[in-house]
Scaffold this active site. Structure first.
Site, PDB file in Angstrom:
ATOM      1  CD  GLN A  72      -2.880  -1.028   2.417  1.00 37.52           C
ATOM      2  OE1 GLN A  72      -3.962  -0.482   2.279  1.00 37.52           O
ATOM      3  NE2 GLN A  72      -2.499  -1.535   3.566  1.00 37.52           N
ATOM      4  CG  ASP A 122      15.537 -12.069  -1.697  1.00 33.43           C
ATOM      5  OD1 ASP A 122      15.067 -11.541  -0.666  1.00 33.43           O
ATOM      6  OD2 ASP A 122      15.878 -13.272  -1.749  1.00 33.43           O
ATOM      7  CB  ILE A 123      15.292  -6.771   1.204  1.00 34.91           C
ATOM      8  CG1 ILE A 123      14.176  -7.509   1.948  1.00 34.91           C
ATOM      9  CG2 ILE A 123      14.747  -5.669   0.305  1.00 34.91           C
ATOM     10  CD1 ILE A 123      13.420  -6.636   2.947  1.00 34.91           C
ATOM     11  CB  ALA A 176       7.771  -4.965   6.290  1.00 40.41           C
ATOM     12  CB  THR A 232       2.936  -6.627   7.031  1.00 40.03           C
ATOM     13  OG1 THR A 232       2.410  -7.098   5.787  1.00 40.03           O
ATOM     14  CG2 THR A 232       3.993  -5.562   6.771  1.00 40.03           C
ATOM     15  CB  THR A 290       4.770  -1.372  13.318  1.00 43.64           C
ATOM     16  OG1 THR A 290       3.516  -1.719  13.895  1.00 43.64           O
ATOM     17  CG2 THR A 290       5.834  -2.265  13.960  1.00 43.64           C
ATOM     18  CG  ASP A 291       0.677   0.350  16.005  1.00 44.70           C
ATOM     19  OD1 ASP A 291       1.001  -0.009  14.863  1.00 44.70           O
ATOM     20  OD2 ASP A 291      -0.368  -0.036  16.564  1.00 44.70           O
ATOM     21  CE1 TYR A 337       5.049  -6.123  10.782  1.00 44.51           C
ATOM     22  CE2 TYR A 337       3.660  -5.177  12.487  1.00 44.51           C
ATOM     23  CZ  TYR A 337       4.325  -5.059  11.287  1.00 44.51           C
ATOM     24  OH  TYR A 337       4.279  -3.884  10.587  1.00 44.51           O
ATOM     25  CD1 TRP A 395      -3.807   0.546  13.964  1.00 43.50           C
ATOM     26  CD2 TRP A 395      -5.856   1.397  14.171  1.00 43.50           C
ATOM     27  NE1 TRP A 395      -4.262   0.235  15.225  1.00 43.50           N
ATOM     28  CE2 TRP A 395      -5.528   0.747  15.382  1.00 43.50           C
ATOM     29  CE3 TRP A 395      -7.106   2.016  14.065  1.00 43.50           C
ATOM     30  CZ2 TRP A 395      -6.386   0.690  16.476  1.00 43.50           C
ATOM     31  CZ3 TRP A 395      -7.966   1.960  15.147  1.00 43.50           C
ATOM     32  CH2 TRP A 395      -7.613   1.307  16.339  1.00 43.50           C
TER      33      TRP A 395
END
Length: 294
Positions: free
Chosen positions: A11, A37-38, A61, A63, A102-103, A126, A150
């Site tokens: 996204q 490819d990381i 990532a 996720t 991320t939170d 995660y 979110w």
């Protein structure tokens, strides 16, 4: 500005590429995971040495929060080792790195907002692997660590799309009321990150749309904005798991992120309500175009 965007199929990566082009910043490398490819150290070093980007928007990532509980090695490889590879390559070409975090690096037990320097304490795989990625980014001076939460955007799946899909067949839904956070629109986030990339104001940031809500309140607003007649039953996380008979990875109850450093150095994003209004129009537009295509 030469930009490398990882995770272009997600996204945020998708909207960063779109916004860069809109702003005339067309020197963009946006390889797919097959091309880049990381987790492959040699491939990462060679690619970045060849392209020599000025800034790396590292959005790629692992996720899948629930899946990660069973696929710890995979999540670690992508989120920690992948980031380590990117950071090492960035050092060689002196590129800035924007690492998307991320939170979930917090446990969600604090009262009030989480500050940038609050103690991290991730409670799921995660979150733990994303925190390891943060630690890799911190080893390099030219880093922006941006914690988000979110997220919703046009490219890929998210809570908004799930709710609207369920609204096609349901008139009543159980949605969690005791997890609080800020929904975040990738279009707004992309604009912010591009502005950030053109500065040297390095550090840790929290970047979400303004205001807070529960998932249940978020769902209600989605239905209201899209004229869907769906009743939202507000339930606790425990009740939800019991009702659905599912298990899932731990989710923080409090994901309120303080945007103090963002406010001091950049700008605040619009409210999440405003973002949903714009996003709903974008979804409608996409639907109309798809119908025309048929």
């Amino acid at each position: 500005m030469k930009s490398l965007v990882t995770g272009v199929s997600g996204q945020l990566g998708y909207d960063i590429v779109k916004k860069l082009k809109e702003q005339g910043l067309n020197d963009i490398f946006a390889p797919t995971s097959k091309e880049f490819d990381i987790t492959n150290h040699e491939q990462v070093i060679n690619y970045i040495l060849e392209k020599k980007p000025d800034v790396i928007f590292h959005c790629a990532a692992y996720t899948a929060v629930d899946k990660a509980e069973k696929e710890e090695d995979k999540a670690y490889k992508v989120n920690a080792i992948g980031t380590k590879n990117i950071v090492e390559a960035a050092k060689v070409v002196d590129a800035k790195i924007i690492y998307i975090s991320t939170d979930y690096v917090f446990d969600g037990t604090k009262e009030g907002q989480y500050e940038m320097d609050d103690e991290t304490n991730p409670q799921n795989i995660y979150g733990k692997t994303k925190l390891q990625g943060e630690k890799e980014a911190l080893k390099y001076l030219r880093h922006f660590i941006v914690r988000i939460s979110w997220v919703f955007g046009i490219n890929g799946n998210n809570f908004v799309k799930t709710m609207l899909k369920l609204a096609e067949t349901k008139t009543e839904l159980n949605v969690v009321k005791d997890q609080i956070g800020s929904p975040t629109y990738t279009v707004d986030l992309a604009e912010l990150l591009i502005a950030m990339a053109q500065t040297e104001k390095y550090g840790i940031y929290h970047a979400t749309n303004e205001n807070y809500c529960s998932w249940a309140e978020f769902a209600e607003y989605i239905f209201k904005t899209n004229n869907k007649n769906v009743t939202v039953n507000k339930v606790t996380t425990e009740e939800y798991l019991k009702l659905t008979g599912t298990t899932q990875a731990y989710r923080p109850k409090n994901s309120k992120l303080s945007k103090k450093t963002l406010e001091e150095n950049f700008f605040l994003l619009p409210s999440w309500e405003d973002a949903i209004n714009r996003y709903s129009k974008e979804l409608q537009k996409q639907k109309t175009l798809e119908k025309k295509g048929d």
